[in-house]
Design a protein around this motif. Structure first.
Motif, PDB file in Angstrom:
ATOM      1  N   TYR A  39       0.830  -1.211   0.000  1.00  9.38           N
ATOM      2  CA  TYR A  39       0.000   0.000   0.000  1.00  9.38           C
ATOM      3  C   TYR A  39       0.864   1.260   0.000  1.00  9.38           C
ATOM      4  O   TYR A  39       0.626   2.185  -0.782  1.00  9.38           O
ATOM      5  CB  TYR A  39      -0.913  -0.021   1.228  1.00  9.38           C
ATOM      6  CG  TYR A  39      -1.426   1.346   1.607  1.00  9.38           C
ATOM      7  CD1 TYR A  39      -2.456   1.947   0.899  1.00  9.38           C
ATOM      8  CD2 TYR A  39      -0.866   2.042   2.675  1.00  9.38           C
ATOM      9  CE1 TYR A  39      -2.922   3.213   1.235  1.00  9.38           C
ATOM     10  CE2 TYR A  39      -1.322   3.307   3.026  1.00  9.38           C
ATOM     11  CZ  TYR A  39      -2.352   3.884   2.306  1.00  9.38           C
ATOM     12  OH  TYR A  39      -2.789   5.128   2.637  1.00  9.38           O
ATOM     13  N   ILE A  40       1.858   1.306   0.884  1.00  4.27           N
ATOM     14  CA  ILE A  40       2.701   2.496   0.987  1.00  4.27           C
ATOM     15  C   ILE A  40       3.434   2.747  -0.332  1.00  4.27           C
ATOM     16  O   ILE A  40       3.564   3.891  -0.785  1.00  4.27           O
ATOM     17  CB  ILE A  40       3.695   2.342   2.153  1.00  4.27           C
ATOM     18  CG1 ILE A  40       2.933   2.350   3.492  1.00  4.27           C
ATOM     19  CG2 ILE A  40       4.743   3.455   2.131  1.00  4.27           C
ATOM     20  CD1 ILE A  40       3.803   2.034   4.681  1.00  4.27           C
ATOM     21  N   SER A  41       3.943   1.678  -0.961  1.00  5.12           N
ATOM     22  CA  SER A  41       4.713   1.832  -2.193  1.00  5.12           C
ATOM     23  C   SER A  41       3.855   2.263  -3.373  1.00  5.12           C
ATOM     24  O   SER A  41       4.284   3.064  -4.208  1.00  5.12           O
ATOM     25  CB  SER A  41       5.410   0.503  -2.533  1.00  5.12           C
ATOM     26  OG  SER A  41       6.294   0.123  -1.503  1.00  5.12           O
ATOM     27  N   PHE A  44       1.138   6.493  -6.431  1.00  7.58           N
ATOM     28  CA  PHE A  44       0.955   6.325  -7.872  1.00  7.58           C
ATOM     29  C   PHE A  44      -0.502   6.018  -8.216  1.00  7.58           C
ATOM     30  O   PHE A  44      -1.097   6.604  -9.117  1.00  7.58           O
ATOM     31  CB  PHE A  44       1.882   5.217  -8.368  1.00  7.58           C
ATOM     32  CG  PHE A  44       1.525   4.680  -9.709  1.00  7.58           C
ATOM     33  CD1 PHE A  44       1.775   5.403 -10.858  1.00  7.58           C
ATOM     34  CD2 PHE A  44       0.931   3.428  -9.830  1.00  7.58           C
ATOM     35  CE1 PHE A  44       1.442   4.905 -12.105  1.00  7.58           C
ATOM     36  CE2 PHE A  44       0.595   2.929 -11.067  1.00  7.58           C
ATOM     37  CZ  PHE A  44       0.846   3.667 -12.216  1.00  7.58           C
ATOM     38  N   VAL A  45      -1.103   5.083  -7.479  1.00  3.74           N
ATOM     39  CA  VAL A  45      -2.472   4.659  -7.777  1.00  3.74           C
ATOM     40  C   VAL A  45      -3.444   5.820  -7.596  1.00  3.74           C
ATOM     41  O   VAL A  45      -4.284   6.101  -8.465  1.00  3.74           O
ATOM     42  CB  VAL A  45      -2.869   3.470  -6.881  1.00  3.74           C
ATOM     43  CG1 VAL A  45      -4.368   3.170  -7.007  1.00  3.74           C
ATOM     44  CG2 VAL A  45      -2.052   2.231  -7.237  1.00  3.74           C
ATOM     45  N   GLN A  93      -2.887   9.160  -7.318  1.00  2.00           N
ATOM     46  CA  GLN A  93      -2.655  10.396  -8.059  1.00  2.00           C
ATOM     47  C   GLN A  93      -2.616  10.189  -9.572  1.00  2.00           C
ATOM     48  O   GLN A  93      -3.225  10.959 -10.330  1.00  2.00           O
ATOM     49  CB  GLN A  93      -1.339  11.029  -7.598  1.00  2.00           C
ATOM     50  CG  GLN A  93      -1.377  11.491  -6.145  1.00  2.00           C
ATOM     51  CD  GLN A  93      -0.071  12.126  -5.708  1.00  2.00           C
ATOM     52  OE1 GLN A  93       0.215  13.278  -6.032  1.00  2.00           O
ATOM     53  NE2 GLN A  93       0.729  11.361  -4.985  1.00  2.00           N
ATOM     54  N   GLU A  94      -1.902   9.156 -10.031  1.00  3.15           N
ATOM     55  CA  GLU A  94      -1.704   8.987 -11.469  1.00  3.15           C
ATOM     56  C   GLU A  94      -2.875   8.273 -12.139  1.00  3.15           C
ATOM     57  O   GLU A  94      -3.301   8.649 -13.224  1.00  3.15           O
ATOM     58  CB  GLU A  94      -0.409   8.207 -11.720  1.00  3.15           C
ATOM     59  CG  GLU A  94       0.838   8.903 -11.206  1.00  3.15           C
ATOM     60  CD  GLU A  94       1.071  10.241 -11.892  1.00  3.15           C
ATOM     61  OE1 GLU A  94       0.724  10.346 -13.090  1.00  3.15           O
ATOM     62  OE2 GLU A  94       1.586  11.166 -11.252  1.00  3.15           O
ATOM     63  N   ILE A  95      -3.389   7.235 -11.499  1.00  2.00           N
ATOM     64  CA  ILE A  95      -4.462   6.461 -12.131  1.00  2.00           C
ATOM     65  C   ILE A  95      -5.825   7.100 -11.891  1.00  2.00           C
ATOM     66  O   ILE A  95      -6.649   7.215 -12.812  1.00  2.00           O
ATOM     67  CB  ILE A  95      -4.447   5.005 -11.613  1.00  2.00           C
ATOM     68  CG1 ILE A  95      -3.145   4.312 -12.035  1.00  2.00           C
ATOM     69  CG2 ILE A  95      -5.654   4.235 -12.143  1.00  2.00           C
ATOM     70  CD1 ILE A  95      -3.038   2.875 -11.579  1.00  2.00           C
ATOM     71  N   TYR A  96      -6.070   7.548 -10.642  1.00  3.08           N
ATOM     72  CA  TYR A  96      -7.389   8.088 -10.320  1.00  3.08           C
ATOM     73  C   TYR A  96      -7.417   9.609 -10.302  1.00  3.08           C
ATOM     74  O   TYR A  96      -8.443  10.204  -9.979  1.00  3.08           O
ATOM     75  CB  TYR A  96      -7.882   7.515  -8.984  1.00  3.08           C
ATOM     76  CG  TYR A  96      -8.206   6.044  -9.103  1.00  3.08           C
ATOM     77  CD1 TYR A  96      -9.416   5.619  -9.646  1.00  3.08           C
ATOM     78  CD2 TYR A  96      -7.288   5.078  -8.716  1.00  3.08           C
ATOM     79  CE1 TYR A  96      -9.710   4.278  -9.781  1.00  3.08           C
ATOM     80  CE2 TYR A  96      -7.567   3.731  -8.844  1.00  3.08           C
ATOM     81  CZ  TYR A  96      -8.781   3.335  -9.383  1.00  3.08           C
ATOM     82  OH  TYR A  96      -9.062   2.005  -9.522  1.00  3.08           O
TER      83      TYR A  96
END
Length: 476
Positions: free
Chosen positions: A300-302, A306-307, A309-312
């Motif tokens: 989750y932390i890693s 990205f998930v 901010q970048e994807i959603y």
């Protein structure tokens, strides 16, 4: 008597806090001289641990709620703050530094990948250092290795502030992690020295409150430090924190491991002790289950920056808000575990429920990221992550407590194995979340599902809680 989750042999030596027919329903009292750290106001006969401040009134001089109980509560609060500070120092060392990474890259004229190694070196040091410091604390006591580790931490951190090259910064970040590991491993060992059964699980939930707050505030502190100075100022602040914590440990945290309980052998005996711990099927089950749960957290932390901010498409501010909410969920559930559940429900039942919730949340995230429910927005994914993170407050403190309850005479080595396994398993799982590139969150969810299911498998196949519950019921 409330279920403590310990084995029959372990429960046999826990003294009841009362006599007569109702004694079995009394709260569990910590073993040895540790009663004052978890005092029942109606039991003024307990005394403070050896080396800690004695109550103002002699035992028995005050009635319920008298001077002895007040002094005991003050002593317990002091130890909580000291051990909490030791537990919070590693996440502070890691996360205060994160906002400064671009500045370090520019200042030292080093590639970003090289500067990233300063984080890897610190994390590796924390993992490996526990294997060294844990057995040391079983041989020479908790206080001497802890003070030595703190002094080395202060020196290494101060040199990091002066490092002229990325290579030297990497080397001293490694040393900083090795020395900082003393706080992690010895804090857990001290808890094992002072507490027994459900009281130990409660204390671990309290430590989770402190260690859960530290990663939230650390980047904020680092960002504020960068407003008035450069990245070297962060290491100056960490040096000052290390000095203060060293002085606090030197003055107030006295020895908790009696000489009679220490090991006298060298490296060979330490290795034999660890081998013996690993040969304990139940201890190994809790250790690996806890490490796999920690790997879910690492994934989750890693992946979450990205998930989210970048994807959603969330903003950095929205990500920070969601990260903070998830951390608060973990903290709140950890406190519910320690204050309400432990002592009323067996630790294994609470742990099993926590692992089940983690699995369900991870599966839901996987289905959402695969598109089984169609296009889902940020809110359902954020809700799944919140449930998953919150359930960690039931899993992580109870795996530590259950494992350490089996290791009274090797708490340092056991704590080292618990910490190292968590860091190593998490470090292996963490890079896998980006294996399919930047356009999908499926790898994060897959890693979480696999690790969560593996944690449940270890809990059921190795710990076999129903067998021990049956033996304990027969013994009553």
């Amino acid at each position: 008597m409330p279920e403590s989750g310990g084995s029959r042999a372990q429960r046999a030596h826990i003294p009841p806090s009362g006599n007569g027919p109702g004694a079995d329903d009394a709260p569990v009292v910590p073993h040895g001289d540790a009663g004052a750290l978890s005092v029942d106001p109606a039991a003024p006969q307990v005394t403070a641990p050896a080396g800690l401040p004695e109550p103002a009134d002699p035992p028995g001089a005050a009635g319920p709620g008298g001077g002895t109980a007040k002094a005991a509560r003050r002593t317990g609060l002091l130890v909580t703050l000291v051990l909490g500070g030791l537990t919070a120092l590693p996440p502070l060392s890691m996360d205060m530094y994160l906002p400064a990474l671009p500045a370090v890259t520019d200042s030292l004229s080093a590639p970003a990948a090289t500067v990233q190694l300063t984080l890897t070196a610190c994390l590796a040091g924390m993992a490996l250092g526990q294997l060294v410091v844990g057995p040391m604390s079983d041989r020479w006591g908790r206080r001497t290795p802890l003070l030595l580790g703190m002094v080395v931490y202060v020196l290494a951190t101060a040199i990091c502030a002066l490092a002229p090259t990325a290579g030297l910064l990497i080397g001293f970040r490694l040393l900083q992690g090795l020395a900082g590991a003393a706080g992690i491993v010895i804090a857990r060992a001290v808890v094992r020295d002072l507490y027994e059964g459900v009281e130990m699980a409660r204390f671990f939930s309290t430590l989770m409150l402190i260690s859960g707050v530290a990663p939230i505030v650390a980047p904020l502190i680092g960002g504020q430090v960068l407003r008035v100075t450069d990245w070297r100022g962060i290491f100056v602040v960490l040096t000052a924190v290390g000095i203060v914590l060293t002085l606090v440990v030197w003055k107030w945290l006295h020895e908790t491991l009696p000489p009679a309980d220490r090991h006298t052998g060298g490296v060979a005996e330490a290795l034999r002790t660890m081998r013996g711990l690993l040969s304990d099927r139940v201890f190994t089950g809790y250790m690996v289950a806890g490490g796999l749960a920690f790997a879910v957290l690492f994934a989750y932390i890693s992946a979450s920056p990205f998930v989210v901010q970048e994807i959603y498409g969330a903003s950095p501010q929205t990500f920070s808000l969601l990260f903070g909410l998830n951390s608060i969920g973990l903290i709140v559930v950890g406190q519910v575990n320690g204050k309400l559940l432990v002592g009323r429900i067996s630790l294994d039942k609470v742990l099993g429920f926590g692992l089940a919730v983690i699995v369900l949340a991870a599966v839901a995230l996987l289905l959402m990221t695969l598109g089984v429910f169609g296009e889902v927005g940020l809110v359902p994914v954020a809700a799944g992550l919140f449930v998953l993170m919150s359930a960690m407050g039931l899993a992580m403190p109870n795996t530590n407590a259950q494992a350490l309850m089996r290791t009274k005479h090797a708490a340092g080595s056991a704590s080292a194995l618990l910490g190292t396994s968590s860091f190593l398993i998490g470090a292996v799982a963490s890079p896998l979340v980006g294996i399919a590139g930047e356009d999908t969150a499926v790898p994060m969810a897959v890693v979480q599902v696999v690790c969560a299911l593996a944690a449940v498998g270890c809990f059921l196949l190795l710990c076999r809680p129903w067998q021990r519950a049956g033996r304990e019921a027969d013994a009553l």
